[in-house]
Scaffold this active site. Structure first.
Site, mmCIF file in Angstrom:
data_model
loop_
_atom_site.group_PDB
_atom_site.id
_atom_site.type_symbol
_atom_site.label_atom_id
_atom_site.label_comp_id
_atom_site.label_asym_id
_atom_site.label_seq_id
_atom_site.Cartn_x
_atom_site.Cartn_y
_atom_site.Cartn_z
ATOM 1 N N ASN A 161 108.641 -107.604 -27.743
ATOM 2 C CA ASN A 161 108.261 -108.419 -26.584
ATOM 3 C C ASN A 161 108.885 -109.790 -26.803
ATOM 4 O O ASN A 161 108.359 -110.619 -27.535
ATOM 5 C CB ASN A 161 106.739 -108.516 -26.478
ATOM 6 C CG ASN A 161 106.284 -109.300 -25.252
ATOM 7 O OD1 ASN A 161 107.092 -109.903 -24.551
ATOM 8 N ND2 ASN A 161 104.990 -109.302 -25.000
ATOM 9 N N ARG A 178 96.145 -120.221 -14.001
ATOM 10 C CA ARG A 178 96.716 -119.910 -12.689
ATOM 11 C C ARG A 178 95.623 -119.892 -11.631
ATOM 12 O O ARG A 178 94.505 -119.445 -11.884
ATOM 13 C CB ARG A 178 97.426 -118.556 -12.717
ATOM 14 C CG ARG A 178 98.607 -118.483 -13.661
ATOM 15 C CD ARG A 178 99.302 -117.123 -13.532
ATOM 16 N NE ARG A 178 100.323 -116.947 -14.562
ATOM 17 C CZ ARG A 178 100.386 -115.907 -15.378
ATOM 18 N NH1 ARG A 178 99.497 -114.940 -15.290
ATOM 19 N NH2 ARG A 178 101.344 -115.822 -16.285
ATOM 20 N N GLU A 220 98.802 -102.407 -25.159
ATOM 21 C CA GLU A 220 100.042 -102.364 -24.395
ATOM 22 C C GLU A 220 101.225 -101.951 -25.260
ATOM 23 O O GLU A 220 102.138 -101.253 -24.797
ATOM 24 C CB GLU A 220 100.295 -103.729 -23.749
ATOM 25 C CG GLU A 220 99.258 -104.093 -22.699
ATOM 26 C CD GLU A 220 99.389 -105.520 -22.202
ATOM 27 O OE1 GLU A 220 100.172 -105.741 -21.261
ATOM 28 O OE2 GLU A 220 98.695 -106.402 -22.757
ATOM 29 N N HIS A 279 101.154 -106.390 -15.548
ATOM 30 C CA HIS A 279 100.195 -105.792 -16.494
ATOM 31 C C HIS A 279 100.188 -104.260 -16.385
ATOM 32 O O HIS A 279 99.216 -103.598 -16.744
ATOM 33 C CB HIS A 279 98.758 -106.295 -16.244
ATOM 34 C CG HIS A 279 98.530 -107.723 -16.569
ATOM 35 N ND1 HIS A 279 97.662 -108.520 -15.836
ATOM 36 C CD2 HIS A 279 99.058 -108.536 -17.517
ATOM 37 C CE1 HIS A 279 97.662 -109.740 -16.329
ATOM 38 N NE2 HIS A 279 98.504 -109.773 -17.338
ATOM 39 N N ARG A 326 109.624 -104.574 -23.908
ATOM 40 C CA ARG A 326 108.868 -104.968 -22.726
ATOM 41 C C ARG A 326 109.775 -105.819 -21.846
ATOM 42 O O ARG A 326 110.327 -106.822 -22.289
ATOM 43 C CB ARG A 326 107.637 -105.792 -23.119
ATOM 44 C CG ARG A 326 106.862 -106.289 -21.901
ATOM 45 C CD ARG A 326 105.801 -107.295 -22.280
ATOM 46 N NE ARG A 326 105.099 -107.766 -21.090
ATOM 47 C CZ ARG A 326 104.873 -109.040 -20.808
ATOM 48 N NH1 ARG A 326 105.317 -109.979 -21.616
ATOM 49 N NH2 ARG A 326 104.223 -109.373 -19.710
#
Length: 410
Positions: free
Chosen positions: A13, A249, A394, A188, A99
Site C-alpha cells: 500500500n 472529512r 483489507e 473501502h 492496493r
C-alpha cells in the site's frame, strides 16, 4: 499461471510519503511480516517492521533510515525482510498485490499488471491525483525489484462497480458524466467485501443469498448496501469526501457551500478542498478527529463533543435506514473498521430506536471485550436482523484477490 500451494503474497500500500506492507502465508492466512516506512523524502524516515522469530512470535524493530525516494524506501524494506529471514531474493514470493485507490469504470476486478494496465491506471490519475501516482510508483519499483514475480493491482473502487445507474449517476449535465467521468465510485471496497465474506461464513449461508449493510467506520468511513454479494449502493461518491461524517472529512454537504465560501470567505479552490478534507468532520465539531477522545470528552460533559457524537451517529443511522429501504430486506448489519470494531457506544447509538426494523442490540454482548474475536454477535437473540462486529483485514483480502487473479486461467 502455476503457483505453489503454500504461496506467500506480499501486499503493498504505497502512499505519497509512506509504504505499508504485509507478507502473508496464504494457506493459513497468517502474517509472516509487515511494517510501515514513513516520511519518505523528508530526511528523517522511519521504518517499523514486524516479523516472526523462530518461535513463531511477532517481534517488532524500529529504525531510522535514509529514504530520499520510494526506490530507496523499497530497498530498506527488502533488506529488512531478507535479514529477518522471511524473504530470500524473492524465492518464497509467489505474487505481489498492490492496493490502487481508483480503478474508475475501467477495472471491475483485480488486474494482472502489464504495460496496458499501468497506462490505464495513469489515465485515472485525474480522478485520484493524491493516490494513484503513488500507487503506480509502488508498482513500477516492485516490477524493477522483482521482475519475475507476478504483480496484481487490486482497486478500492472495483467492488462497487456493480451499482445500478440510478445509484451511481448524479443529476448533473451529461457532458460532466461522459467527458469528465463525474459519477459515484465508492471506496473501502476491499474492507466491505472482506467483512461480507466473513459474515456469510459466520452465518453459515451463501453470500449470494444474503442482504447486508456494511459500515466501515474509522477515520475514514463509508456504508454499503450489498444484495446477494453485490454492492448496490455506497455512501462515498466521486471522492471519499461524500457520505458519513468522518475524522476530518465533512461527509454530505450542500454543493453550494464551497461556492459560497469562495465568494464570501475569499477561499481559493485549494483552500476549500483542504478545509473540507482535513479540517472538517469530528475535528471541526469537537476539536479532535480521534473518536476515542470525543467519547471521553462527551462523558465528561463537553457539549461540543456531545453534539459531534450525536451528529456522527445520526448520519450513520440515516444511511442505515436508506439502505434498508434500498435492499427491502436485511439479514445483517456489520460494524467494522477501528471505530466499528471497538466503539460499543457508537454501535449502541446507531442502533437505538430501530426495534421496528428488527435491529435490536444486545447491550451486554455489545459491551463485551472489544476486538477479542474476529466476529462477534452483538444483536438480541431472535431479532430479525443480525448485528455483527467483524474485524476487517483489507490486506488479507487484497492478498486473496491477488492470488486468485494469478491462478486464474489466462
Amino acid at each position: 499461471m502455476s503457483v505453489r500451494e503454500n504461496a506467500d503474497v506480499l501486499v503493498i500500500n504505497c502512499g505519497s510519503s509512506s509504504i505499508k506492507y504485509q507478507l502473508l502465508l496464504m494457506d493459513e492466512g497468517r502474517l509472516l511480516a509487515g511494517g510501515l516506512l514513513e516520511r519518505i523524502g523528508e530526511g528523517d524516515s522511519r521504518l517499523r517492521h514486524r516479523s516472526r522469530n523462530e518461535n513463531g512470535e511477532l517481534v517488532e524493530v524500529a529504525r531510522e533510515v535514509r529514504a530520499r525516494d520510494h526506490r530507496e524506501a523499497f530497498g530498506h524494506i527488502a533488506e529488512i525482510m531478507r535479514v529477518s529471514g522471511v524473504l530470500t531474493d524473492g524465492a518464497r514470493l509467489s505474487a505481489i498485490g498492490h492496493r490502487v485507490v481508483h480503478g474508475g469504470v475501467t477495472f471491475t476486478r483485480p488486474a494482472l499488471v502489464d504495460s496496458e494496465v499501468i497506462e490505464a491506471i495513469r489515465d485515472l490519475i485525474p480522478l485520484a491525483p493524491l493516490h494513484n501516482p503513488a500507487n503506480l510508483l509502488g508498482i513500477e519499483v516492485c516490477r524493477e525489484s522483482f521482475p519475475q514475480i507476478p504483480q496484481v493491482a487490486v482497486f478500492d473502487t472495483a467492488f462497487h462497480q456493480t451499482m445500478p445507474p440510478w445509484a451511481y449517476r448524479y443529476a448533473v449535465p451529461q457532458d460532466w458524466y461522459h467527458r469528465h467521468r463525474i459519477r459515484r465510485y465508492g471506496f473501502h471496497g476491499s474492507s466491505h467485501r472482506y467483512v461480507a465474506d466473513q459474515a456469510a461464513r459466520y452465518l453459515n449461508c451463501p453470500l449470494d443469498q444474503l442482504n447486508l449493510i456494511t459500515l466501515h467506520l474509522g477515520n475514514g468511513a463509508s456504508a454499503a448496501a450489498i444484495a446477494g454479494g453485490k454492492c448496490i449502493d455506497t455512501s462515498m461518491g466521486f471522492t471519499p469526501l461524500e457520505g458519513l461524517v468522518m475524522g476530518t472529512r465533512c461527509g454530505d454537504l450542500d454543493a453550494a457551500v464551497p461556492l459560497h465560501m469562495q465568494r464570501v470567505g475569499n477561499l481559493s479552490v485549494e483552500g476549500v478542498d483542504h478545509a473540507l478534507n482535513h479540517d472538517a468532520g469530528l475535528k471541526a465539531l469537537a476539536g479532535t478527529n480521534d473518536l476515542r477522545e470525543v467519547l471521553l470528552n462527551a462523558e465528561s460533559g463537553d457539549e461540543a463533543a456531545k453534539l459531534a457524537l450525536d451528529l456522527y451517529g445520526y448520519r450513520i443511522k440515516k444511511y442505515l435506514g436508506a439502505y434498508y429501504a434500498a435492499l427491502g430486506k436485511v439479514d445483517a448489519v456489520i460494524f467494522t473498521g477501528g471505530v466499528g470494531e471497538n466503539a460499543s457506544a457508537v454501535r449502541s447509538l446507531v442502533c437505538s430506536g430501530l426495534d421496528r426494523l428488527g435491529i435490536v442490540i444486545d447491550e451486554t454482548a455489545n459491551a463485551g471485550s472489544e476486538g477479542a474475536e474476529a466476529v462477534r454477535d452483538i444483536g438480541r437473540s431472535g431479532a430479525a436482523v443480525r448485528l455483527l462486529a467483524i474485524r476487517t483485514n483489507e490486506e488479507l483480502q487484497i492478498a486473496r484477490e491477488t492470488l486468485a487473479r494469478v491462478q486464474a486461467p489466462v
